[in-house]
Write a protein that holds these residues in place. Structure first.
Motif, short mmCIF file in Angstrom:
data_model
loop_
_atom_site.label_atom_id
_atom_site.label_comp_id
_atom_site.label_asym_id
_atom_site.label_seq_id
_atom_site.Cartn_x
_atom_site.Cartn_y
_atom_site.Cartn_z
N GLU A 17 3.42 4.93 -12.89
CA GLU A 17 3.03 6.18 -13.56
C GLU A 17 3.26 7.37 -12.61
N GLU A 18 4.50 7.57 -12.22
CA GLU A 18 4.80 8.67 -11.32
C GLU A 18 4.61 10.02 -12.00
N THR A 19 4.77 10.05 -13.31
CA THR A 19 4.47 11.24 -14.11
C THR A 19 3.23 10.93 -14.95
N GLU A 20 2.25 11.81 -14.90
CA GLU A 20 1.00 11.55 -15.60
C GLU A 20 1.22 11.26 -17.07
N GLY A 77 -7.17 12.06 -4.94
CA GLY A 77 -7.35 10.63 -4.72
C GLY A 77 -8.53 10.07 -5.49
N PHE A 78 -9.35 9.31 -4.79
CA PHE A 78 -10.49 8.67 -5.45
C PHE A 78 -11.61 9.65 -5.78
N ALA A 79 -11.48 10.90 -5.35
CA ALA A 79 -12.44 11.94 -5.74
C ALA A 79 -11.98 12.70 -6.97
N ASP A 80 -10.77 12.44 -7.43
CA ASP A 80 -10.21 13.16 -8.57
C ASP A 80 -10.95 12.80 -9.85
N THR A 92 0.82 -1.21 0.00
CA THR A 92 0.00 0.00 0.00
C THR A 92 0.86 1.26 0.00
N PHE A 93 0.48 2.21 -0.84
CA PHE A 93 1.17 3.50 -0.99
C PHE A 93 0.60 4.49 0.02
N LEU A 94 1.50 5.24 0.64
CA LEU A 94 1.11 6.30 1.56
C LEU A 94 1.37 7.63 0.86
N PRO A 95 0.38 8.18 0.17
CA PRO A 95 0.63 9.37 -0.67
C PRO A 95 1.26 10.53 0.07
N LEU A 142 -2.69 12.29 -8.71
CA LEU A 142 -4.14 12.31 -8.51
C LEU A 142 -4.38 12.95 -7.14
N THR A 143 -4.28 14.26 -7.11
CA THR A 143 -4.21 14.99 -5.84
C THR A 143 -5.47 14.88 -5.00
#
Length: 447
Positions: free
Chosen positions: A65-68, A107-110, A21-24, A104-105
């Motif tokens: 995909e660290e860069t969009e 997150g899941f709302a982006d 799991t990633f911790l943004p 995706l600043t």
């Protein structure tokens, strides 16, 4: 079928898994904090030595995909090709909790989530056409609930409105991916993975909330499959207040196998004072598996389980969960396997990933010492025995240490037929819960 033609119960396959799991907020993931990113070959060798050939394995979109718009598959190629070369069969996991790219600043709302996710999912399928099983989005109910309803993870929404908004933003892309994979990976199976829940109440108010929660647990998977909710139910009434009808407009997706993630804290108890886990009166896990099978009619697999404690405590919980899987199989439920999650200790779950200080979470088959070296234990021996075919009756039942003994007190009646033994002297682990710790899960304590 619960028994094969020889009259013997088919073996419950034992699976392994690795956490990532990633911790943004910290730009770190658990692959990195446990050093699996640089030790994966050694970790895979340990897994193979345990007798496991099938495992859940994450694909790290946040690193790919660290860069969009720029997808780098180099690290993914290395690990997935290694798994294939070693004869292991991964159930690849495309999004594990908050493991989305940091750009995706919201997150899941982006608003960019859906198109970006579908681009990534399609490129993955075209690059790895040999993959046999996949999970498109790990634990969508619990992930979006913690992000949208409880405010634990980004975007930190705290309402039913926020929860439903996230479902509507995320789920259409996941259902579309499931339809796309029917074309791109026609021989592969979609393993839907989510928490396996059941709730109780200790007073009138608590029972009313438990009844609602026992309906709500099916909300996301029902929406994914295009199943309508009962507008006259308590959940239906609540959804009407937040334009829940939007869930009915999602084009359905496909599921081949129902993955059930089960922990003691999947059974909460509610009262007028609030909720806590685990409930003092848990129903047997076999009954819970039966509930999900009866509702969806899909083959089942236990995709996650563990307990936070000494290595002997973990071995005892493995015995319990395996026995419950065997009981469900004897009743006619097609239970394909049991995955202990993760294979090595995880990190930072003591704060629900709010902090990133490499705090070892004592839940693995192999435990991590202060230097993050992988250590064998009685849990590793029990796991290996089960992986090569030992039924639950042949696994040891060790007297539980505190605080796990208190944490699992409600389960003791389900274990009364066991022959108990003292834990071995080498009952080890690192960062173990203190004997004075109250192991009670309340999400308000996360921060």
């Amino acid at each position: 079928m619960p028994f094969d033609s020889s009259g013997q119960r088919p073996r419950i396959e034992i699976l392994g898994a690795f956490e990532s799991t990633f911790l943004p907020a910290h730009d770190r993931d658990i692959f990195e904090t446990t050093e699996h990113d640089v030790r994966f070959r050694d970790d895979v060798e340990l897994l193979k030595r345990s007798g496991v050939t099938r495992l859940r394995y994450p694909v790290r979109w946040h690193r790919i995909e660290e860069t969009e718009g720029v997808l780098d598959w180099t690290a993914t190629d290395a690990v997935l090709h290694h798994l294939r070369d070693e004869g292991l069969r991964p159930i690849v996991d495309l999004v594990h909790h908050t493991s989305y790219p940091a750009w995706l600043t919201d997150g899941f709302a982006d608003a960019r989530f859906g198109p970006a996710y579908l681009r990534y999912a399609e490129e993955f399928a075209r690059r790895y056409p040999w993959i046999e099983e996949y999970t498109l989005f790990n634990e969508p109910f619990s992930t979006l609930f913690l992000c949208g309803h409880e405010g634990i993870w980004p975007p930190y929404h705290k309402s039913l409105q926020g929860f439903v908004d996230l479902i509507v933003n995320v789920l259409p892309a996941v259902t579309e991916a499931s339809r796309l994979y029917r074309e791109l990976l026609p021989d592969a199976r979609h393993v839907w993975v989510d928490t396996c829940e059941h709730h109780t109440g200790s007073d009138r108010s608590g029972q009313a909330y438990a009844d609602m929660a026992n309906e709500r647990r099916f909300l996301v998977i029902d929406a994914f499959l295009g199943r309508p909710y009962d507008s006259t139910s308590e959940v239906g009434r609540l959804l009407s207040e937040v334009d829940g009808e939007r869930l009915l407009g999602i084009e359905p997706g496909f599921i081949d196998v129902l993955g059930l993630d089960y922990y003691a804290h999947c059974q909460w108890n509610f009262s007028v004072e609030g909720g806590s886990a685990p409930t003092p009166t848990p129903i047997p896990f076999a009954d819970l598996i039966q509930q999900y099978f009866d509702r969806y009619g899909l083959p089942c697999i236990v995709t996650e389980t563990n307990v936070r404690g000494h290595t002997a405590d973990r071995a005892t919980w493995l015995k319990y969960v395996l026995e419950q899987c065997e009981t469900a199989a004897d009743r006619g439920v097609p239970v394909e396997g049991l995955c202990w999650f993760p294979f090595i200790d995880s990190t930072d779950w003591n704060s629900l990933l709010f902090r990133c200080d490499r705090s070892i979470d004592p839940v693995g088959v192999y435990w991590l010492d202060e230097g993050f070296e992988r250590r064998e234990s009685v849990m590793a021996m029990a796991f290996s025995a089960a992986a090569i075919g030992a039924p639950s009756r042949e696994l040891p039942a060790f007297e539980l240490a505190e605080p796990v003994a208190t944490w699992l007190a409600g389960y003791r009646s389900q274990m009364a037929h066991w022959s108990w033994q003292a834990p071995p002297p080498e009952n080890r682990g690192h960062s173990l819960p203190r004997t004075t710790t109250t192991m009670e899960l309340k999400v308000v304590d996360a921060k």
